[in-house]
Enzyme design. Structure first.
Site, PDB file in Angstrom:
ATOM      1  N   TYR A  34       0.836  -1.202   0.000  1.00 49.32           N
ATOM      2  CA  TYR A  34       0.000   0.000   0.000  1.00 49.32           C
ATOM      3  C   TYR A  34       0.873   1.256   0.000  1.00 49.32           C
ATOM      4  CZ  TYR A  34      -4.515   2.317   0.627  1.00 49.32           C
ATOM      5  OH  TYR A  34      -5.662   3.054   0.431  1.00 49.32           O
ATOM      6  N   SER A  60       2.414  -1.338  10.105  1.00 57.88           N
ATOM      7  CA  SER A  60       3.313  -0.413   9.415  1.00 57.88           C
ATOM      8  C   SER A  60       2.574   0.882   9.090  1.00 57.88           C
ATOM      9  CB  SER A  60       3.825  -1.039   8.114  1.00 57.88           C
ATOM     10  OG  SER A  60       2.772  -1.142   7.165  1.00 57.88           O
ATOM     11  N   GLU A  93      13.326  -5.060  -5.555  1.00 63.85           N
ATOM     12  CA  GLU A  93      14.304  -5.953  -4.933  1.00 63.85           C
ATOM     13  C   GLU A  93      13.694  -6.908  -3.907  1.00 63.85           C
ATOM     14  OE1 GLU A  93      14.571  -2.055  -2.538  1.00 63.85           O
ATOM     15  OE2 GLU A  93      14.121  -2.716  -4.590  1.00 63.85           O
ATOM     16  N   GLN A  95      10.508  -8.269  -4.342  1.00 65.10           N
ATOM     17  CA  GLN A  95       9.418  -9.034  -4.939  1.00 65.10           C
ATOM     18  C   GLN A  95       9.713 -10.517  -5.082  1.00 65.10           C
ATOM     19  OE1 GLN A  95       7.819  -7.391  -8.545  1.00 65.10           O
ATOM     20  NE2 GLN A  95       7.439  -5.371  -7.642  1.00 65.10           N
ATOM     21  N   HIS A 117       5.580  -2.838 -13.062  1.00 68.14           N
ATOM     22  CA  HIS A 117       6.886  -2.583 -13.682  1.00 68.14           C
ATOM     23  C   HIS A 117       7.414  -3.921 -14.174  1.00 68.14           C
ATOM     24  CE1 HIS A 117      10.814  -1.077 -14.536  1.00 68.14           C
ATOM     25  NE2 HIS A 117      11.394  -1.440 -13.411  1.00 68.14           N
ATOM     26  N   GLY A 143       2.320   7.431  -7.843  1.00 68.12           N
ATOM     27  CA  GLY A 143       1.014   7.039  -7.330  1.00 68.12           C
ATOM     28  C   GLY A 143       0.146   8.193  -6.884  1.00 68.12           C
ATOM     29  N   ASP A 200      12.555   2.264 -19.048  1.00 71.26           N
ATOM     30  CA  ASP A 200      12.394   2.846 -17.719  1.00 71.26           C
ATOM     31  C   ASP A 200      13.734   2.918 -16.989  1.00 71.26           C
ATOM     32  OD1 ASP A 200      10.282   3.664 -15.588  1.00 71.26           O
ATOM     33  OD2 ASP A 200      11.515   2.190 -14.541  1.00 71.26           O
ATOM     34  N   GLU A 236      21.660  28.504  -9.211  1.00 73.23           N
ATOM     35  CA  GLU A 236      21.820  28.350 -10.655  1.00 73.23           C
ATOM     36  C   GLU A 236      21.801  26.900 -11.119  1.00 73.23           C
ATOM     37  OE1 GLU A 236      21.598  30.740 -12.784  1.00 73.23           O
ATOM     38  OE2 GLU A 236      21.462  32.213 -11.167  1.00 73.23           O
ATOM     39  N   SER A 261      15.336  33.609 -22.322  1.00 73.24           N
ATOM     40  CA  SER A 261      15.932  34.727 -23.053  1.00 73.24           C
ATOM     41  C   SER A 261      16.712  34.231 -24.268  1.00 73.24           C
ATOM     42  CB  SER A 261      16.886  35.499 -22.135  1.00 73.24           C
ATOM     43  OG  SER A 261      18.047  34.735 -21.871  1.00 73.24           O
TER      44      SER A 261
END
Length: 343
Positions: A34, A60, A93, A95, A117, A143, A200, A236, A261
């Site tokens: 989630y 969690s 990593e 899964q 993915h 998400g 990706d 910058e 410019s």
């Protein structure tokens, strides 16, 4: 001639009328995790009329968030048993280990395995059984944007891919999923797991994250080395990046050049190619070769299994880089940007 592994024909784009929710009629969808993508897919699908269950640790932060959103988080194995479409949204990593332990034993014939993915499927960290469909819906946005655009009545474009079509209806199911999260409102682009995954990774490493962060640091270091105040260098080389990126985001390079410019535009056109040289392009090709060969995937999984020693060392070094130290100080002066600092 199209590059190896690319699609040479025009991409097919599906909209709501072609990506109907009929593909999920009567099905239960389990969203595993989630987090960033998980919370958006779960809520959007539920509000599209789909039956959704969520797997996440209840204690969690994400588990508590799911509860606050009206879900009843359960263990991964229980969610897989109960669902027809299993959408895996956990970090790449993590899964494969979770798949082997809690998903594969319950991934029976007729179920559909969904990825957001292509990494683990394409690089064979996960190899589903031949009797299940394997599909992907990959929104082209984080998400929170997938969720906020859906709530506003819009949607974020998605990629759809079918890796394995055991049922003969895999694309129909995937398109229903994509429509359910709002993708059909903006367009769902047909692709492959290979093309989604490799482009990706390349974009992240060469331009969006790796290339940009290295360019920012190098520009900052050059100015400071030559005696310019770090505060000026930060403005910058970091702060104004957003101003330029927003223009590109709205109308491409042409609109950005129209908006700046003439001096800046001339500097862009004449000096940019001196930064991105032929040698730089050779290194880009080398990085792409490492991705397509599987070398990067193997390196990253080995790094994860070793406890991420190099990852952590590099992260800490950059966290304490002078550009970051300067930025943390200056962002306190800019209340309008809603500064986010990681402890």
């Amino acid at each position: 001639m199209a590059a190896a592994g690319s699609t040479s024909s025009p991409l097919k784009i599906y909209y709501e009328q072609e990506a109907t929710l009929a593909g999920l009629a009567g099905k239960t969808v389990a969203v595993l995790g989630y987090g960033s993508q998980g919370h958006a897919h779960a809520q959007n699908l539920r509000e599209s009329g789909v039956k959704v269950i969520v797997a996440n640790r209840r204690d969690s932060a994400n588990g508590k968030l799911a509860i606050s959103h009206g879900f009843d988080p359960m263990p991964v194995a229980d969610a897989v048993k109960a669902a027809d479409l299993i959408i895996l949204t956990l970090p790449d990593e993590l899964q494969s280990d979770i798949y082997q332990k809690d998903i594969l034993p319950h991934l029976k014939a007729g179920k559909i395995f969904g990825a957001t993915h292509g990494f683990n499927i394409h690089f064979k960290q996960i190899v589903p059984p031949k009797d299940v469909d394997v599909v992907m819906i990959a929104p082209k946005g984080p998400g929170h944007l997938v969720r906020s655009e859906f709530v506003k009545g819009g949607g974020v474009p998605c990629l759809v891919a079918v890796h394995q079509d055991a049922s003969g209806k895999a694309l129909q199911t995937a398109l229903a999923w994509g429509n359910g999260v709002g993708g059909g409102r903006a367009g769902i682009i047909h692709t492959t797991f290979k093309d989604e995954c490799e482009t990706d990774l390349f974009g992240e490493q060469v331009v969006l994250c790796g290339g940009l962060s290295a360019l920012i640091k190098a520009g900052f270091e050059t100015l400071v080395k030559n005696g310019y105040p770090p505060e000026m260098a930060y403005f910058e080389c970091v702060h104004e990046v957003k101003l330029i990126v927003d223009l590109i985001y709205q109308g491409g390079l042409d609109y950005m050049r129209y908006s700046i410019s003439n001096t800046a535009e001339y500097g862009d056109l004449t000096r940019g190619p001196r930064i991105i040289t032929d040698e730089t392009k050779k290194e880009m090709q080398k990085i792409l070769d490492e991705i397509t060969s599987g070398k990067f995937a193997a390196e990253w999984m080995a790094e994860h299994k070793a406890g991420k020693p190099r990852f952590n060392a590099l992260y800490q070094a950059d966290k304490n880089h002078p550009v970051e130290v300067t930025g943390r100080r200056l962002r306190k002066m800019m209340k309008w940007i809603n500064a986010k600092e990681i402890d």
